[in-house]
Motif scaffolding. Sequence first.
Motif, PDB file in Angstrom:
ATOM      1  N   ASP A   8       0.801  -1.221   0.000  1.00  0.00           N
ATOM      2  CA  ASP A   8       0.000   0.000   0.000  1.00  0.00           C
ATOM      3  C   ASP A   8       0.833   1.271   0.000  1.00  0.00           C
ATOM      4  O   ASP A   8       0.290   2.362  -0.128  1.00  0.00           O
ATOM      5  CB  ASP A   8      -0.923   0.017   1.232  1.00  0.00           C
ATOM      6  CG  ASP A   8      -2.027  -1.024   1.141  1.00  0.00           C
ATOM      7  OD1 ASP A   8      -2.371  -1.415   0.014  1.00  0.00           O
ATOM      8  OD2 ASP A   8      -2.530  -1.444   2.203  1.00  0.00           O
ATOM      9  N   TYR A  78      -9.001   3.734   1.185  1.00  0.00           N
ATOM     10  CA  TYR A  78      -9.271   2.761   2.239  1.00  0.00           C
ATOM     11  C   TYR A  78      -9.019   3.382   3.606  1.00  0.00           C
ATOM     12  O   TYR A  78      -8.538   4.512   3.733  1.00  0.00           O
ATOM     13  CB  TYR A  78      -8.391   1.525   2.054  1.00  0.00           C
ATOM     14  CG  TYR A  78      -6.903   1.819   2.018  1.00  0.00           C
ATOM     15  CD1 TYR A  78      -6.123   1.698   3.161  1.00  0.00           C
ATOM     16  CD2 TYR A  78      -6.285   2.224   0.833  1.00  0.00           C
ATOM     17  CE1 TYR A  78      -4.766   1.973   3.131  1.00  0.00           C
ATOM     18  CE2 TYR A  78      -4.925   2.502   0.791  1.00  0.00           C
ATOM     19  CZ  TYR A  78      -4.178   2.380   1.941  1.00  0.00           C
ATOM     20  OH  TYR A  78      -2.834   2.662   1.911  1.00  0.00           O
ATOM     21  N   ASP A  79      -9.357   2.622   4.646  1.00  0.00           N
ATOM     22  CA  ASP A  79      -9.133   3.056   6.010  1.00  0.00           C
ATOM     23  C   ASP A  79      -8.430   1.935   6.768  1.00  0.00           C
ATOM     24  O   ASP A  79      -8.715   0.760   6.547  1.00  0.00           O
ATOM     25  CB  ASP A  79     -10.454   3.397   6.701  1.00  0.00           C
ATOM     26  CG  ASP A  79     -10.252   4.166   8.001  1.00  0.00           C
ATOM     27  OD1 ASP A  79     -10.360   5.406   7.954  1.00  0.00           O
ATOM     28  OD2 ASP A  79      -9.992   3.543   9.029  1.00  0.00           O
ATOM     29  N   THR A  80      -7.522   2.293   7.650  1.00  0.00           N
ATOM     30  CA  THR A  80      -6.769   1.293   8.394  1.00  0.00           C
ATOM     31  C   THR A  80      -7.383   0.961   9.745  1.00  0.00           C
ATOM     32  O   THR A  80      -6.912   0.075  10.448  1.00  0.00           O
ATOM     33  CB  THR A  80      -5.324   1.774   8.616  1.00  0.00           C
ATOM     34  OG1 THR A  80      -5.349   3.048   9.275  1.00  0.00           O
ATOM     35  CG2 THR A  80      -4.601   1.904   7.282  1.00  0.00           C
ATOM     36  N   SER A  91      -8.692   7.105   6.633  1.00  0.00           N
ATOM     37  CA  SER A  91      -7.277   7.428   6.817  1.00  0.00           C
ATOM     38  C   SER A  91      -6.555   7.597   5.486  1.00  0.00           C
ATOM     39  O   SER A  91      -5.602   8.356   5.384  1.00  0.00           O
ATOM     40  CB  SER A  91      -6.599   6.322   7.635  1.00  0.00           C
ATOM     41  OG  SER A  91      -6.693   5.069   6.975  1.00  0.00           O
ATOM     42  N   GLU A 115     -11.436  -4.907   4.627  1.00  0.00           N
ATOM     43  CA  GLU A 115     -11.728  -3.548   4.206  1.00  0.00           C
ATOM     44  C   GLU A 115     -12.990  -3.013   4.885  1.00  0.00           C
ATOM     45  O   GLU A 115     -14.001  -3.709   4.961  1.00  0.00           O
ATOM     46  CB  GLU A 115     -11.916  -3.491   2.684  1.00  0.00           C
ATOM     47  CG  GLU A 115     -10.711  -3.978   1.885  1.00  0.00           C
ATOM     48  CD  GLU A 115      -9.619  -2.937   1.801  1.00  0.00           C
ATOM     49  OE1 GLU A 115      -9.804  -1.826   2.342  1.00  0.00           O
ATOM     50  OE2 GLU A 115      -8.575  -3.226   1.191  1.00  0.00           O
TER      51      GLU A 115
END
Length: 371
Positions: A8, A78-80, A91, A115
């Motif tokens: 990523d 996306y988000d972590t 994020s 996800e």
Amino acid sequence: GGGFKIPDAPGSFLRFSGGPGTSLSDPYLIHDVYGLQGARCGLDKYYKLHDDIDASITARWNWDSYNGTCEGFRSIGYDTSHYPDLSDTASNPFTGNFNGNNHKISNLCIRAFREQFVGVFGAISTGCKIYNLSVQNLILRHNYLSGYNVYSGGIGFIGFIFGGTGSPSPEVYDCSVSGSIVGTGTGYGGGLIGGTSYSKMLIKRCYVDFYVIGTVYQRGTFIGNGSPYYSSDPVFVDCYSTGFTGGTSSGGFAGSINFVRNCYTTASLEAGMQYGGGFAYSGSDLTGCYYTHYDPAFNSIGTRLTTSESKTKAAFARYDFDNVWSIDENLTTPYLLWKVYNWSGETSASWDNANNWMKNLSRTASYPQLV
């Protein structure tokens, strides 16, 4: 299968031609599905599709040993966090510019377990624009697994739209999407958009044909939850949907939606559905909104049309049939003008050369006849 993965980290996977991706005049040119996946590593860049993309191979990407299956394509944006704050932002949202260039992406598959925002574009935010794109047979799956403990914020072609009061606000226009969603766990599900935060945004001239089922909390064939707060202008304009959905807190077009102008749906809904609506489960500030599927238990959001009424221009008196919409009287429901022939001029200046025309954002073997 299952062997293709990318990190990523920004810039860690580049598969483009063209410019440096820093402006509309010098975008990254995407030629194949590997380049499309590479956009996850450049979330603030400018992209332009150079070719149609068959993404069938994504069904065999990103093997997941815990679940014993492949997760497929990894969402762009996306988000972590396992429990993202839907009132804030992801994020790592996509904030770039994506020009579909009248090309199509077909057969892309996502089976998401890690996800939070699931879609070709998982999360987008301020400054993002997505336009002139057709996505066909999009396969979206989200399963809540206790081993991952991941909250599904939204699932759709675009999983979730953030933006706040920032400028420029996210925009999505002249796009079409077809496919299916099967989701488990809480969250929102819709063919074009899963959900939105209380943000500024503009969605216009888009249509979907989607099958949306599962235990997603709010769902519709077009959008699950579209309740932007910061708006003095319409947000969802000149759009329509068809397909199937059902379940608690669901509607033919949307689960929940506000600030809508001139949108309609012919979607079918699950028989005996509770707490639902032909157009939406809940909504406000709606004008020119119609649906065709009737159930006496439905609410009164939107205006119901019979099948025959929905194929007449007179029923859609507010719609702009000169510049935005067209209809084949008594034969079809309204459709967007960009769905018909569009001049590309890629080969020559010749009208009767099919290579100079697009139809429904796809190359065509014919050209419009002068009458």
